[in-house]
Design an enzyme around this catalytic site. Structure first.
Site, PDB file in Angstrom:
ATOM      1  N   HIS A 184      27.077  69.942  42.691  1.00  0.00           N
ATOM      2  CA  HIS A 184      26.307  69.547  43.877  1.00  0.00           C
ATOM      3  C   HIS A 184      24.928  69.076  43.426  1.00  0.00           C
ATOM      4  O   HIS A 184      24.205  69.804  42.731  1.00  0.00           O
ATOM      5  CB  HIS A 184      26.195  70.711  44.858  1.00  0.00           C
ATOM      6  CG  HIS A 184      27.486  71.060  45.510  1.00  0.00           C
ATOM      7  ND1 HIS A 184      27.863  72.362  45.784  1.00  0.00           N
ATOM      8  CD2 HIS A 184      28.502  70.278  45.941  1.00  0.00           C
ATOM      9  CE1 HIS A 184      29.058  72.359  46.362  1.00  0.00           C
ATOM     10  NE2 HIS A 184      29.467  71.109  46.467  1.00  0.00           N
ATOM     11  N   GLU A 187      21.379  71.076  43.599  1.00  0.00           N
ATOM     12  CA  GLU A 187      21.289  72.419  43.021  1.00  0.00           C
ATOM     13  C   GLU A 187      20.792  72.332  41.585  1.00  0.00           C
ATOM     14  O   GLU A 187      21.505  72.607  40.628  1.00  0.00           O
ATOM     15  CB  GLU A 187      22.660  73.109  43.130  1.00  0.00           C
ATOM     16  CG  GLU A 187      23.106  73.272  44.580  1.00  0.00           C
ATOM     17  CD  GLU A 187      24.553  73.719  44.750  1.00  0.00           C
ATOM     18  OE1 GLU A 187      25.186  74.106  43.745  1.00  0.00           O
ATOM     19  OE2 GLU A 187      25.057  73.674  45.890  1.00  0.00           O
ATOM     20  N   ARG A 242      23.628  66.055  48.302  1.00  0.00           N
ATOM     21  CA  ARG A 242      24.605  67.022  47.802  1.00  0.00           C
ATOM     22  C   ARG A 242      25.821  66.369  47.144  1.00  0.00           C
ATOM     23  O   ARG A 242      26.323  66.846  46.130  1.00  0.00           O
ATOM     24  CB  ARG A 242      25.080  67.891  48.980  1.00  0.00           C
ATOM     25  CG  ARG A 242      26.298  68.770  48.727  1.00  0.00           C
ATOM     26  CD  ARG A 242      26.704  69.432  50.030  1.00  0.00           C
ATOM     27  NE  ARG A 242      28.007  70.081  49.974  1.00  0.00           N
ATOM     28  CZ  ARG A 242      28.209  71.358  49.679  1.00  0.00           C
ATOM     29  NH1 ARG A 242      27.177  72.121  49.376  1.00  0.00           N
ATOM     30  NH2 ARG A 242      29.425  71.870  49.673  1.00  0.00           N
ATOM     31  N   HIS A 312      26.478  77.190  40.456  1.00  0.00           N
ATOM     32  CA  HIS A 312      25.959  76.607  41.695  1.00  0.00           C
ATOM     33  C   HIS A 312      24.686  77.342  42.113  1.00  0.00           C
ATOM     34  O   HIS A 312      24.215  78.248  41.442  1.00  0.00           O
ATOM     35  CB  HIS A 312      26.991  76.751  42.822  1.00  0.00           C
ATOM     36  CG  HIS A 312      28.256  75.998  42.615  1.00  0.00           C
ATOM     37  ND1 HIS A 312      28.679  74.992  43.451  1.00  0.00           N
ATOM     38  CD2 HIS A 312      29.237  76.106  41.672  1.00  0.00           C
ATOM     39  CE1 HIS A 312      29.838  74.508  43.036  1.00  0.00           C
ATOM     40  NE2 HIS A 312      30.196  75.177  41.955  1.00  0.00           N
ATOM     41  N   GLU A 386      26.793  81.605  42.228  1.00  0.00           N
ATOM     42  CA  GLU A 386      25.788  81.055  43.133  1.00  0.00           C
ATOM     43  C   GLU A 386      24.457  81.711  42.761  1.00  0.00           C
ATOM     44  O   GLU A 386      24.224  82.876  43.077  1.00  0.00           O
ATOM     45  CB  GLU A 386      26.150  81.352  44.594  1.00  0.00           C
ATOM     46  CG  GLU A 386      27.434  80.701  45.069  1.00  0.00           C
ATOM     47  CD  GLU A 386      27.233  79.270  45.522  1.00  0.00           C
ATOM     48  OE1 GLU A 386      26.083  78.783  45.467  1.00  0.00           O
ATOM     49  OE2 GLU A 386      28.221  78.634  45.932  1.00  0.00           O
TER      50      GLU A 386
END
Length: 453
Positions: A184, A187, A242, A312, A386
């Site tokens: 993405h 990020e 994104r 991520h 994440e």
């Protein structure tokens, strides 16, 4: 040295005044909302579907649940109306970010105008793609005994997708751990960690017995940026972009969410066929050249791949398969145990807390993710990380948090690698020792009793 790297070196890279071209978010705010009943949930879904708010977490209306936390960007033009309607419905909210543009302006570094080849690579700064390309070349040149650079594929906009292979020479077959970052575009902390991981492995393997042991058995394959086109767009045009950059048929919108484009129950839940959606799943599984390149590589290297790691942000989670169903993988208990141990190691660094579990349990339902696809492919360990944070900075994590984020993530990833190494390469040793010990003991006892007779 590649021709385009040579050109970059000659030009010295023009000053990175990219913030002049960024999409503007003046006065936009990020709100944290907590709906308490079905009526409030339906209202938030309606706001999202009407595009009056931009969902950041969860990323699609179906993910909104009673008592679940929702993060959403509200454009300045809609703030008064939206807040008024929230108040009318007694829907609790607070402001996470007062002005997104102020946050963006404070994070963009444009004063460093030195040519990239005239300074050491900084691991506590975010880097545009041309600097990451150059860094990869330098890693290959500086660590010739360990590092090779390989082309995985070509992006939609015809940019090369390179990965680094870290491999110690060995006369025995070795296994693989794969890591990709930057699927993405916005990020940025994810590619920063991929660079940090490479640095740590290369700088410590001669002094750290643990890293040295890993490299005796395992090769690391690192793809620093998967979504290269989108990442560049986030530097030049829209910091909060994104998706990829591929066009859509019969639409003025463009881009595919590459983490909805893998063949794990593709586009069945938590994804959209609408090209204007940030969770657009593409026209078919692996329709995008970036995802197909990764999928083809992983398929061609089975069964040697022991672990798939994809990095991520944000949310502070270690996710296991699956996102598209409540059903879990066959080794779910082991994956949870390893993931929880990794979360403990991470917290011990700087006190950051991570949740562990399948996305469908602790986050939201989604299909087409690379993590789930890797699990379905039969790769034994497949995790999504994440990284920071929980909403204070969202996708705009300050550079002064890069080091701490990378240090704690490195501790967690190392814990997972250590478990895999122990399971596949060290646990067999005691078995062999025990076997020979048993045989030796048996022989000695037979000799003893034979002498007695």
């Amino acid at each position: 040295m590649k021709w385009w790297i040579r050109c970059v070196s000659i030009l010295g890279i023009l000053p990175l005044l990219t913030h002049s071209f960024q999409a503007r978010y003046n006065g936009d705010q990020v709100l944290r909302l907590i709906p308490t009943d079905s009526g409030q949930v339906e209202f938030l879904k309606q706001l999202a579907e009407e595009e009056r708010i931009d969902l950041w977490s969860p990323q699609f209306p179906e993910g909104i649940q009673p008592h679940g936390e929702v993060h959403a960007r509200v454009p300045a033009s809609a703030l008064g109306t939206v807040k008024g309607e929230l108040k009318e419905r007694a829907l609790q909210y607070n402001v996470l970010t007062q002005n997104i543009q102020d946050l963006l302006d404070s994070r963009i570094q444009s004063d460093d105008k030195q040519p990239i080849n005239s300074r050491a690579h900084s691991y506590i700064k975010y880097h545009p793609m041309e600097e990451i390309y150059y860094w990869m070349e330098q890693m290959k040149e500086n660590y010739k005994e360990l590092v090779t650079q390989h082309q995985l594929g070509i992006t939609y906009q015809k940019r090369p997708m390179y990965y680094l292979k870290i491999s110690r020479k060995s006369d025995k077959p070795k296994k693989i751990i794969w890591m990709d970052c930057g699927i993405h575009a916005r990020e940025w902390i994810a590619p920063a960690f991929c660079q940090w991981f490479v640095k740590e492995v290369l700088e410590t393997y001669t002094a750290d017995p643990k890293t040295d042991r890993f490299l005796q058995n395992i090769d690391f394959y690192i793809l620093p940026v998967l979504n290269i086109d989108g990442y560049i767009y986030s530097w030049t045009t829209d910091r909060l972009w994104r998706k990829s950059m591929s066009p859509c048929e019969n639409s003025t919108c463009f881009g595919t969410d590459l983490n909805r484009n893998f063949g794990a129950k593709w586009c069945s839940v938590g994804a959209s066929r609408n090209c204007c959606s940030i969770i657009h799943c593409g026209s078919a599984p692996e329709s995008e050249p970036e995802t197909k390149a990764v999928a083809d590589f992983l398929r061609s290297h089975l069964p040697d791949i022991l672990c798939y790691l994809t990095i991520h942000s944000y949310g502070q989670l270690i996710l296991t398969p699956y996102g598209y169903t409540n059903t879990t993988v066959s080794n779910h208990e082991e994956m949870m145990k390893v993931g929880e141990k990794a979360a403990v190691a991470l917290e011990q660094k700087h006190g950051t807390k991570f949740k562990v579990g399948p996305s469908s349990w602790i986050l939201y339902y989604s299909s087409g993710s690379s993590r789930d696809w890797a699990g379905d492919l039969g790769i034994e360990f497949s995790y999504t990380f994440e990284l920071r944070d929980n909403g204070t900075y969202q996708f705009i994590l300050p550079e002064d948090q890069i080091q701490a984020t990378c240090e704690e993530t490195m501790a967690a990833v190392t814990t997972i690698i250590e478990h895999i190494d122990d399971k596949h390469f060290r646990n067999s040793a005691p078995t062999i020792v025990a076997l020979w010990s048993g045989l030796l003991t048996s022989c000695l006892l037979n000799m003893y009793f034979a002498n007695l007779l």
